[in-house]
Design an enzyme around this catalytic site. Structure first.
Site, PDB file in Angstrom:
ATOM      1  N   GLU A 175      -7.922   4.100  15.018  1.00  0.00           N
ATOM      2  CA  GLU A 175      -7.563   2.692  15.117  1.00  0.00           C
ATOM      3  C   GLU A 175      -6.934   2.469  16.482  1.00  0.00           C
ATOM      4  OE1 GLU A 175      -5.111   1.458  11.844  1.00  0.00           O
ATOM      5  OE2 GLU A 175      -6.399   2.373  10.336  1.00  0.00           O
ATOM      6  N   ARG A 185       0.838  -1.196   0.000  1.00  0.00           N
ATOM      7  CA  ARG A 185       0.000   0.000   0.000  1.00  0.00           C
ATOM      8  C   ARG A 185       0.876   1.250   0.000  1.00  0.00           C
ATOM      9  NH1 ARG A 185      -2.482   0.053   6.221  1.00  0.00           N
ATOM     10  NH2 ARG A 185      -0.484   0.156   7.266  1.00  0.00           N
ATOM     11  N   ASN A 227      -5.344   6.993   3.964  1.00  0.00           N
ATOM     12  CA  ASN A 227      -5.051   6.253   5.181  1.00  0.00           C
ATOM     13  C   ASN A 227      -3.613   6.469   5.584  1.00  0.00           C
ATOM     14  OD1 ASN A 227      -5.930   3.931   7.111  1.00  0.00           O
ATOM     15  ND2 ASN A 227      -3.919   3.280   6.331  1.00  0.00           N
ATOM     16  N   GLU A 228      -3.400   7.008   6.758  1.00  0.00           N
ATOM     17  CA  GLU A 228      -2.047   7.112   7.341  1.00  0.00           C
ATOM     18  C   GLU A 228      -1.027   7.681   6.367  1.00  0.00           C
ATOM     19  OE1 GLU A 228      -1.244   3.166   8.778  1.00  0.00           O
ATOM     20  OE2 GLU A 228      -2.656   3.335  10.424  1.00  0.00           O
ATOM     21  N   HIS A 253      -2.592  -9.780  13.077  1.00  0.00           N
ATOM     22  CA  HIS A 253      -3.090  -8.611  13.795  1.00  0.00           C
ATOM     23  C   HIS A 253      -4.427  -8.951  14.447  1.00  0.00           C
ATOM     24  CE1 HIS A 253      -4.373  -4.601  14.741  1.00  0.00           C
ATOM     25  NE2 HIS A 253      -3.331  -4.057  14.170  1.00  0.00           N
ATOM     26  N   TRP A 266       3.260  -6.079  13.068  1.00  0.00           N
ATOM     27  CA  TRP A 266       4.265  -5.378  12.269  1.00  0.00           C
ATOM     28  C   TRP A 266       5.517  -4.957  13.018  1.00  0.00           C
ATOM     29  CZ3 TRP A 266       4.644  -0.702  14.608  1.00  0.00           C
ATOM     30  CH2 TRP A 266       3.499  -0.193  15.229  1.00  0.00           C
ATOM     31  N   GLU A 293      -1.974  -8.815   7.304  1.00  0.00           N
ATOM     32  CA  GLU A 293      -2.184  -8.545   8.728  1.00  0.00           C
ATOM     33  C   GLU A 293      -2.820  -9.720   9.460  1.00  0.00           C
ATOM     34  OE1 GLU A 293      -4.296  -4.800   8.776  1.00  0.00           O
ATOM     35  OE2 GLU A 293      -2.469  -3.651   8.416  1.00  0.00           O
TER      36      GLU A 293
HETATM   37 ZN    ZN Z   1      -3.566   1.292  10.140  1.00  0.00          ZN
END
Ligand code: ZN
Ligand code: ZN
Ligand code: ZN
Lengths: 646, 646, 646
Positions: free
Chosen positions: B312, B102, B140-141, B363, B320, B360
């Site tokens: 989040e 990403r 996003n981020e 996660h 990660w 993920e």
């Molecule tokens: Zn994130």
């Protein structure tokens, strides 16, 4: 005498006169200029703009300063790089190293030679006879920032040419490299590739030739500049300012073109560069280690065949090390005096004024950033100038009793093939040098093959390939000789000699190396006999037709002697090294003065000059009269004394 | 209130209804969706397939959830990358950063702006008025995975444009960068190159401009998205979910476009990212350090001008970091409450259900991988929801007595030119924040130039370039001011100020920096006076026209005061920092409550909320009534109390 | 029996006869030749020059030696690389890995297959029926120098083909990879990209497939060579010489093509390669760790379905590790005997004579560099030959009581997704192997799915993906079973199983993993119960429908047992591992002989062979008669004994 590096192009013209006057007032004789000023002198191809430099030279000359003019080839301007990208170097990973700092050229590029000749000739023509001009500096710090070797298409092409001359035929190349190994044979020079980007390690003989090739190129390139300068500037000397701890090319070879050597002395920056332990790095962080600058002084006195300058002297904190402390008060003065003690003709500070802009804005100068106000280092330089004015002229530098043979190709060889990760040639030499300097001995540094007669002791920490000339010089030495591990372990083609190591030194040493061991940190092999202590990092397993003065626990020879020639068959730990140095000094009949780790001594004529790098006072032994300073040398202080001969 | 991140595209449609129902049952109000769903919504150019998203929004809305919809620009799909490879970013080594994860785009690409606008507009048009839609998240981020800066041809082109606007002429560019140094002068903007791939370090002013350029781009790109959204979605707010410890662009600038800030809180992952010692990393491995999340809460409350969410929230182990332990039982609850204590409007967990596939899969989520079964973290979220339902509404967040000025450009400046390898801006700020939080103080974080009136104490750990506005704000402060090292050391063009550091702060501080020292680990300079302890890493050598409250051993000023303005002229070791914080709190007249290293306090209105990160019980001082929890706060527990005002 | 690796092309033909004679005199039976000799045999395309090899084979044969002939495909010559650069591999950073060493080809290149087939067929045709030819070696050390995986255009093309066969449609590929995550979906196989150069981590299922693909390619490539050889060389066996600690491809799969396995044993070099602590590295620097070579012997006996050779045996110091000490006297003999003890049919030394040139000039041989004179290692080989001649024939190797299941894909899976930086599959297996060997137990190594009946104990340190066959084999085991952490945690598509880990082993183990924790160095979780000690690095949090034999402090199950199947739910620290091994041996009813850390035992028939890696004597327990050596085993010594059965 004192000098300073100055960049008139960095300041308004209106400030030049004040700068020049203040330099003279401070006691400065020489001013170096011009070595990065290409874009200002030729902002576009063929559009020369030398007016500013004309005026700057005139102003400096008018103030009574003697000018050293640098050729600006270390910084090809952007228009040239855009027009001729083939001048750019490549790193070992095959990436172009581009514009935006300095040294962005490869010595292999024919375009670059043409363009260098063009600018050097233009400048030499214009300024060669300027009345203020004392001498020239070619380029700037060859090899700095790993800029000797390059790995691009121009390099491949030039390397093939060099190999054609060396080997004449593919068959001889294959033979020399042992190319039958792993099917590396070529049928023509156009099949030769660069020794990078391989799946596992490339051929070491190829790598050694690649290094020799680059070293030869630096010397040839510098000779090209010198030839052009001499053609247009008769009566002026030429130097190059070498960098410390850059051994990628043979400085002795480059200096054959030069009238004198010079080097750039950044004692504190080098503390972070040299592989000291963390304990030592902390100890010497604000003074430097007491052999860092002296080693280089002695080296470059040798490189310059007796004549050298410090072209750039650290005047305060620098900008380029991992950490950059402020030197302890007194160190700028101490370093200056120490350079003079080792024979420097001129100590030239870098730089007159700290630049408030660009890459070196954290690098101190003799003046504060942008200001006409002395920095602490500037005040110390002024003090030295006053002291020099007070003292009688410095006596001549005499030959030292001890010679160290320094061999650049041994650095390349051990970088190519360390065999143990911590076998570092520069470290080996430095530690041996330190050990003998701790005995109060003066040292000359000479190249392989230089005459060694007259030295009480000759030290060869190692010499991987021993040429006929080098062997003959050792044989002809009339003092004691001490040789270290790995000597003579490779021949001219980087092969193990047919009679095994030490090859051509077999007869002189009586030794024969049958196995070699590299020892990881933590492994130490004790040695007992005439000298005691440990061997670390490296051991040569030998049979010896010689006196065995010390042995390993398995009875293998550790220190052997045949006639005058001693060999230590390993890398000595500090205890063994100290014992070895004392032993050699004794058998060589040297008068020693053992010094604490923070004190050093260097003689110039009958002046004994003592330097104190430590945090406490140190008192001279009795029997000295003091010329400058007293019997007690304070921290960061020095004393110049003469022996009481009554 | 609570929220959750949900990916309907990851699950069979048949499960959506159950998911929505279980979310509501758990106590969740907000659900964020859509931010990576480009390939599902537009599987090939122009072939939009929004049916699934229509249905997902309807299902969630029908269940009573409020939807936050993300634009999917963080994940351009493969067909787009294949068609328009010019959208891809380049790393500093000049390598394309390709498809397959990403953030594979550069903000410099005009193609990318066009394509982003296309998809954002399509989504905004379609869903802008959906009755379930509460607000938007852009992208996003930003900046995560080092994705702010890019070094490709598109970047060079855009950088040149940006410079044209900033400098108007090559002459002004050369002047600003000090380009005469090392012949870097250009005759036109088309000669400007990227500050990478150079032989040694590139020009720092160029690097600073390159960083500013990228930061500006992020803000402009986000504004473009916001403008499109606002045009089609009136009445909905917009946020962006910032990442922790990403300072490559100025978050305050981006947030000017936004209605509120949000951030992604992974307290345990950050323990491996922040430069803690190994001892601290072990201590906080399973709870996080007690200032990691709070610092970011306070920062993003400032970035959001008072309004922020946790978009989040870590709900268990993540995937990660170098190591990913299971948080200690209770920590998910604690982190949630702590976010609320610092003023978060919503805490939204990432993610509803652990994904059994893709990057993920390790996660955690609120539900076990692939299952409709709460994870341990899910159970803690449910507990928070029950607690929130029981308690009275949370009081308003009041202004804090202490302001920290956080300056993103100082991060860039010290990354470009650390001068000492361990001068890290984020670490400096964090350690100073920790010291004041250990005194039980609440802290606001504000940008440079923000009004500082009303704060009892203003802390500026450093500010490398002090703008007029920033200087004026400091001057106008009516509380005490504490400034750290390197403040005002560079001007607008990244040059050393003509009056030397602290430049524009000279009048306010009375200080003048003549030399700077970076100190390697192991070097420490003792300080004595009103505060005692050591200086490490950095020391400014100053002359001071001010009260000297503490001095170094060489009598140089360490802590000075002129009027309200205190300056610490070095990087404080822990002992000095603790003394300094106490001293400043005292002179500022602050009421402190010194806390052990594992306890923190945050007020919201008249609620005092105590958090215990340690392994043992901790007992409140007397004088409190407990609203939730008791006088003794258990490990990983919290107590909400009110002062007994009788 | 003994063998040696020989390079006739490295020496003048005039020396071949002497070499052959001296080999026979030393006691050597087999000689391996030819495996790097392409450039000498085909110096330009189609110009074959086999005369030298004809003569070399004849000389060796005439001396009575049995020849192993290697195909030269590990070293494609320069003319071929220049003509077909598409055969070159790419590293993960996208850089070509070029000519100049070895293994510079990618298995994905069709050109390379064609060229390999051409040279292999030419050699097989010419020498397939040579009377001196005993067998063949394909290529050399597949995978060495990270040469299994490659990341170039040929690899992408071949990977897409492989995926087409595996998944049939883009939809199925997207489903298998969870490609909806982060918009990674493709609409055709021509959209698939390589899993490198991404902004953050690539998709793990994609990476796993990429690894499987490469592993399959190695096997297919080797089968191609074998097919050609078998067609032209009936009656000769074929082997490949695998390298130690190379797990990038499935050796069991490659060996399906082979008649026997062989491997290259460099015990000391591997000490620097394996992640030992510095303390262990120092301890074993000059002897190697006592399980390094044995582990590989047992592994390759399994890979070879009972038959293996040591094709290259370290004969002294090597050249390629970070440090390369001289082995302690006796170690070359010890290693040789230990290989025989573990069932090696032949131990072949690398190499006959140290090469004075090229990359391996620091690599010892049985003879000194360039000379006809035995090295110390050569003398030890001669001693083994004499000992073998004196002793009765070695008894047969019997099945061991303990089986270790070794699973190459688990190595790939944990490399792709370590989740904790120090979760290393090879280390886990090695430490468990060491623990059981310390109990004096013999061990067989088998692939997943191999029959496990007859073993008293089956150990599965982990198996990330458990196939049906592997599960069935475990279920059918009739001894005790011990399984480690992470078993069954991924399914065929690298997803978390629908029933959570251990997936297909759920019924057999009674366990269900709800959370996983990786633990940074310094974190240790104590375990108490039937076994005691600590868990480090990894813990599976489980619920268990099984007997819980030991628990963590939070009462979570640590060691569970259901029927015969034990599971340890974490990575054991040394104390727990020792306790676990003892516990399992006891419940399995195994007769143990606990040994100190420096002593190992291996049986061959009724011979018990004891090896002493330590610096001091070690005395056998009573009850043995000595066949070779005595009751007291000296340092670097061995004793062969038989139990007194009276
Ligand atoms: Zn994130
Ligand atoms: Zn310099
Ligand atoms: Zn090999």
């Amino acid at each position: 005498m004192l000098g300073v590096c100055y960049y008139p192009e960095h300041w308004d013209e209106g400030r030049w006169e004040t700068d020049a006057r203040r330099m003279v007032e401070l006691g400065i004789t020489y001013v170096r200029i011009g070595e990065f000023a290409w874009s200002r002198s030729e902002p576009a191809r063929g559009e020369f703009n030398f007016g500013w430099l004309d005026r700057a030279m005139d102003v400096l000359h008018a103030a009574g300063l003697r000018i050293v003019l640098g050729t600006p080839t270390a910084t090809p301007p952007k228009w040239l790089v855009d027009e001729c990208p083939d001048i750019l170097p490549y790193d070992e990973q095959g990436r172009v190293r581009g514009f935006g700092s300095r040294r962005h050229y490869t010595f292999s590029s024919k375009t670059w030679w043409r363009e260098s000749a063009r600018i050097v000739e233009a400048i030499a023509r214009r300024y060669g006879a300027h009345p203020g001009l004392a001498g020239w500096q070619t380029d700037n710090e060859y090899g700095c920032h790993d800029s000797t070797l390059s790995w691009g298409p121009e390099d491949l092409s030039a390397f093939r040419d060099w190999l054609r001359h060396r080997y004449q035929s593919a068959e001889q190349l294959n033979e020399a490299w042992g190319a039958v190994f792993w099917s590396m044979e070529v049928t023509g020079f156009d099949q030769v590739s660069l020794p990078n980007g391989t799946v596992t390690e490339p051929n070491p003989a190829q790598r050694m030739d690649f290094w020799r090739f680059h070293s030869d190129q630096v010397a040839a390139y510098d000779r090209m500049q010198c030839d052009l300068i001499r053609a247009h500037s008769p009566g002026r000397w030429i130097t190059h300012n070498f960098m410390g701890f850059v051994s990628d090319f043979d400085h002795f070879k480059v200096a054959e073109n030069l009238d004198l050597a010079s080097w750039d002395s950044y004692p504190i920056g080098f503390v972070e560069k040299f592989p000291f332990s963390e304990v030592e790095r902390n100890r010497w962080a604000e003074t430097s280690h007491p052999d860092i600058a002296p080693w280089h002084h002695d080296l470059y006195r040798g490189v310059g065949r007796g004549r050298f300058w410090v072209m750039e002297q650290q005047p305060g904190p620098v900008n380029w090390a991992a950490w950059n402390p402020v030197p302890k008060p007194g160190m700028v003065r101490l370093w200056t005096w120490e350079a003079l003690a080792h024979g420097a003709e001129v100590v030239s500070y870098f730089r007159w004024r700290q630049a408030p802009f660009a890459q070196e804005q954290f690098h101190a100068g003799l003046n504060l950033p942008g200001l006409d106000e002395l920095s602490p280092g500037g005040a110390e330089a002024a003090q030295v100038a006053r002291e020099l004015a007070t003292l009688p002229p410095l006596p001549e530098t005499r030959p030292a009793p001890v010679a160290f043979v320094f061999d650049y190709p041994s650095y390349w060889a051990t970088m190519i093939q360390p065999q143990g990760r911590d076998f570092r040639y520069e470290e080996l030499v430095f530690r041996w040098y330190e050990a003998f300097r701790r005995l109060g001995l003066d040292i000359d540094v000479v190249p392989p093959g230089a005459p060694l007669q007259g030295y009480d002791l000759v030290v060869v920490p190692t010499m991987v390939h021993v040429t006929d000339a080098a062997r003959a010089a050792i044989e002809a030495a009339d003092g004691m000789v001490l040789i270290g591990p790995r000597a003579g372990s490779r021949d001219r083609t980087f092969a193990i000699p047919e009679n095994l190591a030490p090859g051509p030194l077999a007869g002189l040493t009586g030794a024969r190396v049958t196995q070699v061991a590299s020892l990881r940190p933590g492994l130490e092999q004790p040695v007992t006999g005439s000298v005691q202590g440990g061997v670390i990092r490296w051991r040569d397993h030998v049979t010896a037709d010689a006196d065995v003065l010390a042995r390993f626990a398995d009875h293998g020879p550790a220190l052997t002697r045949k006639g005058r020639v001693h060999v230590l068959h390993g890398w000595p730990a500090p205890d063994l090294l100290e014992a070895l140095a004392a032993h050699m000094a004794e058998v060589a009949g040297l008068q020693t003065l053992p010094l604490p780790s923070q004190i050093r001594l260097r003689r110039r004529g009958d002046w004994w000059m003592f330097f104190n790098y430590g945090p406490g006072d140190w008192t001279l032994p009795s029997g000295f009269d003091c010329l400058m300073g007293g019997q007690t040398v304070p921290p960061q202080g020095l004393t110049i004394a003469q022996r009481i001969t009554g």
